[in-house]
Design a protein around this motif. Sequence first.
Motif, PDB file in Angstrom:
ATOM      1  N   TYR A   3       3.165  -4.753  19.416  1.00 49.92           N
ATOM      2  CA  TYR A   3       2.198  -5.759  19.006  1.00 49.92           C
ATOM      3  C   TYR A   3       2.715  -6.441  17.745  1.00 49.92           C
ATOM      4  O   TYR A   3       3.625  -5.953  17.079  1.00 49.92           O
ATOM      5  N   GLN A   4       2.149  -7.600  17.451  1.00 49.50           N
ATOM      6  CA  GLN A   4       2.638  -8.398  16.334  1.00 49.50           C
ATOM      7  C   GLN A   4       2.310  -7.752  14.995  1.00 49.50           C
ATOM      8  O   GLN A   4       1.348  -6.995  14.869  1.00 49.50           O
ATOM      9  N   TRP A   5       3.136  -8.085  13.995  1.00 49.09           N
ATOM     10  CA  TRP A   5       2.867  -7.642  12.637  1.00 49.09           C
ATOM     11  C   TRP A   5       3.098  -8.824  11.707  1.00 49.09           C
ATOM     12  O   TRP A   5       4.223  -9.265  11.475  1.00 49.09           O
ATOM     13  N   TRP A   6       2.001  -9.363  11.202  1.00 54.24           N
ATOM     14  CA  TRP A   6       2.037 -10.429  10.208  1.00 54.24           C
ATOM     15  C   TRP A   6       1.020 -10.089   9.128  1.00 54.24           C
ATOM     16  O   TRP A   6      -0.128  -9.758   9.425  1.00 54.24           O
ATOM     17  N   HIS A   7       1.451 -10.119   7.882  1.00 52.38           N
ATOM     18  CA  HIS A   7       0.570  -9.785   6.768  1.00 52.38           C
ATOM     19  C   HIS A   7       0.903 -10.694   5.597  1.00 52.38           C
ATOM     20  O   HIS A   7       2.076 -10.967   5.332  1.00 52.38           O
ATOM     21  N   CYS A   8      -0.130 -11.163   4.900  1.00 54.44           N
ATOM     22  CA  CYS A   8       0.085 -12.033   3.749  1.00 54.44           C
ATOM     23  C   CYS A   8      -0.770 -11.558   2.576  1.00 54.44           C
ATOM     24  O   CYS A   8      -1.994 -11.444   2.705  1.00 54.44           O
ATOM     25  N   ASP A   9      -0.117 -11.259   1.459  1.00 49.35           N
ATOM     26  CA  ASP A   9      -0.804 -10.830   0.244  1.00 49.35           C
ATOM     27  C   ASP A   9      -0.437 -11.826  -0.854  1.00 49.35           C
ATOM     28  O   ASP A   9      -0.070 -12.963  -0.567  1.00 49.35           O
ATOM     29  N   TRP A  10      -0.499 -11.419  -2.118  1.00 46.88           N
ATOM     30  CA  TRP A  10      -0.101 -12.300  -3.199  1.00 46.88           C
ATOM     31  C   TRP A  10       0.401 -11.493  -4.381  1.00 46.88           C
ATOM     32  O   TRP A  10       0.198 -10.286  -4.480  1.00 46.88           O
ATOM     33  N   GLY A  11       1.103 -12.188  -5.275  1.00 45.53           N
ATOM     34  CA  GLY A  11       1.605 -11.584  -6.498  1.00 45.53           C
ATOM     35  C   GLY A  11       0.963 -12.232  -7.712  1.00 45.53           C
ATOM     36  O   GLY A  11       0.560 -13.401  -7.677  1.00 45.53           O
ATOM     37  N   THR A  12       0.860 -11.469  -8.800  1.00 46.50           N
ATOM     38  CA  THR A  12       0.239 -11.942 -10.049  1.00 46.50           C
ATOM     39  C   THR A  12       1.280 -12.020 -11.160  1.00 46.50           C
ATOM     40  O   THR A  12       2.445 -11.668 -10.960  1.00 46.50           O
ATOM     41  N   ARG A  13       0.838 -12.455 -12.344  1.00 47.35           N
ATOM     42  CA  ARG A  13       1.784 -12.538 -13.457  1.00 47.35           C
ATOM     43  C   ARG A  13       2.165 -11.161 -13.969  1.00 47.35           C
ATOM     44  O   ARG A  13       3.305 -10.917 -14.348  1.00 47.35           O
ATOM     45  N   GLU A  14       1.210 -10.247 -13.990  1.00 42.08           N
ATOM     46  CA  GLU A  14       1.465  -8.909 -14.527  1.00 42.08           C
ATOM     47  C   GLU A  14       1.047  -7.838 -13.526  1.00 42.08           C
ATOM     48  O   GLU A  14       0.101  -8.024 -12.763  1.00 42.08           O
ATOM     49  N   THR A  15       1.754  -6.723 -13.557  1.00 44.77           N
ATOM     50  CA  THR A  15       1.398  -5.585 -12.726  1.00 44.77           C
ATOM     51  C   THR A  15       0.178  -4.888 -13.328  1.00 44.77           C
ATOM     52  O   THR A  15       0.111  -4.679 -14.535  1.00 44.77           O
ATOM     53  N   ARG A  16      -0.781  -4.578 -12.498  1.00 38.93           N
ATOM     54  CA  ARG A  16      -1.966  -3.895 -13.003  1.00 38.93           C
ATOM     55  C   ARG A  16      -2.477  -2.927 -11.943  1.00 38.93           C
ATOM     56  O   ARG A  16      -2.174  -3.054 -10.761  1.00 38.93           O
ATOM     57  N   GLU A  17      -3.244  -1.958 -12.402  1.00 39.97           N
ATOM     58  CA  GLU A  17      -3.822  -0.969 -11.499  1.00 39.97           C
ATOM     59  C   GLU A  17      -5.163  -1.480 -10.976  1.00 39.97           C
ATOM     60  O   GLU A  17      -6.052  -1.851 -11.746  1.00 39.97           O
TER      61      GLU A  17
END
Length: 402
Positions: A3-17
């Motif tokens: 089956y297909q696998w497509w995922h879209c997230d995002w990145g920020t300026r700083e890493t945070r928990e």
Amino acid sequence: MAYQWWHCDWGTRETRERRHSKRGKDGALVVKKGTRGWSVDDIAGEAERRPGHAPHVINPHPLRMLHGMTPSEAAKKAREWSKDVQTEVVSKSGAKRKRGLRSDAPIMAAGVISLPAEMVEDWDAYKAVALEYLIEKHGPRLLSVIEHLDEEHPHLHYYAVPLAGEPFDAVHAGYAARRAAEKAGEKAGDILKAFKAAMSAEQTVFHERVASRFGLMKDGPRRLRLDRAEYKARRAEEAARIAEKRAERARAEADKEQARQKALQTAGARIGAGVVGILKWAAALVGVEIKTTSEKEAVMKAQVRKAAGAVRAAQEAAKVAQETAQEAAQAARAAGMREGYSEAEAQAQAALRVERRKTEIQRRRADEEKAAREVIEKENGELMAQLDALKPRGERSVFSMR
């Protein structure tokens, strides 16, 4: 099940928990930690396999670019875009003011498109179609697309950044839906539903434009909630569908090869006629008669036979692929109808037969191309020798290139 696998997230300026809340067994609200919000530099480091950023990869490969700039350069562009973005803040007193983006605000969309490992032979065609879809979808906002082949499943990563003056909504449909629900004053549950609905719509579009062309299913087995019999029947249908798609591509390649061979024959005939005409014209100037020998006629006939053989080989490859698709369909249907039958074995045998045929065709084509090059080099040498022989005594020939 493929089956297909497509995922879209995002990145920020700083890493945070990140934190998320969940109701415990006693009904109490528990705040959990540990989910990481990735910065654009974290994302670029993992994509480029920098030391310490990809511990899950045992044998990392060098960066392979498919489109645009490197992930690090895309991250830099995202930071530049974020400097000019202003958001409106309303204080408790009702006063409004402008301020820059928060450090955890998204500034770069980061997506992944993967293909099951058992379909690795389709990866080149699959990534080409996926790349075409991404370019059409994001246009100039698509800054970088890279390829990873050093993990279990072949996949590509892509990174998109809004244009100057655009909100982040321009590159992420889920975030756009969430922001719209928040502005409308929706409850938290409805905001989450809006986000999921938008991403589900994106999955549907990706399936229609890319995954369905390769026989992939839109949803995985967990979401479909199939029992064993239904699961095996669905796998049988899927195997037949994938084999048929491969047969269609093989037929298209055969037609393309046939057209290429015809074009080569036509071009060769025109070039040959032109060269003979030049030689006859040059011979007339110096009173030398040039005749076509039986040896050259034999070489031309051999070239025609080789071209016809290449066309027959391409047609044979398409026929084998079609027969393989039918065999895979029959084996898959049998596997779905009776318990305990391993359709994987039938698929493996069919795939092995196709690979052997492809190897044989490639070897035959390489031999034909090598022989054709030798013939062309020989003819070029003969033509140069004849041109040199046309030089008038005591003068340089107008045809001499030395």
